[in-house]
Design an enzyme around this catalytic site. Structure first.
Site, short mmCIF file in Angstrom:
data_model
loop_
_atom_site.label_atom_id
_atom_site.label_comp_id
_atom_site.label_asym_id
_atom_site.label_seq_id
_atom_site.Cartn_x
_atom_site.Cartn_y
_atom_site.Cartn_z
N HIS A 129 0.77 -1.19 0.05
CA HIS A 129 -0.07 0.14 0.09
C HIS A 129 0.86 1.06 0.04
CE1 HIS A 129 -3.88 1.84 1.59
NE2 HIS A 129 -3.11 2.88 1.03
N GLU A 179 -2.69 -1.63 -3.08
CA GLU A 179 -3.79 -0.91 -2.40
C GLU A 179 -3.28 0.63 -2.68
OE1 GLU A 179 -4.84 -3.93 0.75
OE2 GLU A 179 -4.00 -2.08 1.58
N HIS A 181 -7.86 -5.29 7.66
CA HIS A 181 -7.65 -4.25 8.70
C HIS A 181 -7.84 -4.93 10.15
CE1 HIS A 181 -6.49 0.07 9.09
NE2 HIS A 181 -7.01 -0.07 10.31
#
Length: 237
Positions: free
Chosen positions: A43, A70, A190
């Site tokens: 990410h 991401e 997450h």
């Protein structure tokens, strides 16, 4: 079996804190796959405080499983994605200065923008996933904009489960049922960890993939990366 994609952002954070190339990000990605990871996630953020854009460019040379990038689909990010051609792009509505991801997309409000981005990604053969809260309207919106998958934002579940509230899974189950009905694949991520991943996976129908970074790397400090990846794989069966 739900696939495990290992997010290696925290490895890059550790490397960057000292300079140089220790730990070696490409070697960690190689080893994680050898230990059983089904994919590698990164990410990158505009300030490159952990994953650098060059890291994202270098990783395809060692990825033999699936590659997931991401991020917020700004022009710079999309240029990187189209250069790297990952298996999957996960669209996340991060603010530029966000410490970590903290909300899913409003897929209704941003319908036109998301449709444009997803159309472009799919035209290049890249699977698209949208980071969303477990809200039925947002799931429906993800279908409208043409996403292949959703990624359920699981911070609230993880927090409540840690307090002993197993009912926190309910909106995620309802969201997954709707996603299945709409033909959307389901990812999640997450704050998922060894403590909550088995319960989450057993309750979410047709969970295709979880992306786990912070907890997995933290757990590996005590238990070792190879051991931890194997433990996640066992819980995801």
């Amino acid at each position: 079996m739900t696939k495990l994609s290992v997010n290696i952002n925290k490895i890059a954070t550790l490397r960057n804190s000292r300079g140089g190339n220790v730990p070696n990000l490409l070697q960690v990605a190689t080893d994680a796959q050898r230990f059983g990871a089904d994919g590698i996630t990164v990410h990158p953020r505009p300030d490159e405080r952990h994953i650098r854009y060059q890291d994202a460019r270098d990783l395809p040379s060692v990825i033999t499983t699936e590659y997931n990038i991401e991020g917020n689909p700004m022009d710079q990010f999309l240029d990187l994605v189209f250069e790297c051609m990952p298996t999957q792009v996960t669209l996340v509505p991060d603010a530029v200065d966000a410490l970590t991801s903290n909300a899913g997309w409003d897929t209704v409000k941003h319908k036109d923008f998301l449709t444009e981005v997803i159309t472009e990604c799919k035209a290049k053969g890249i699977r698209t996933s949208i980071f969303v809260d477990p809200v039925l309207e947002m799931i429906e919106g993800a279908k409208v904009v043409g996403a292949d998958r959703i990624e359920l934002y699981t911070e609230e579940f993880a927090h409540q489960y840690g307090l002993g509230n197993e009912k926190a899974i309910e909106p995620y189950v309802k969201s997954a049922v709707l996603a299945n009905e709409l033909g959307l694949g389901i990812n999640a991520g997450h704050d998922l960890s060894l403590q909550n991943i088995e319960f989450f996976q057993k309750n979410i129908p047709n969970l295709l993939e979880v992306s786990i970074g912070h907890a997995l790397i933290a757990e590996s400090i005590y238990l070792g990366l190879e051991n931890v990846i194997c433990m996640y794989k066992q819980k995801l069966r």
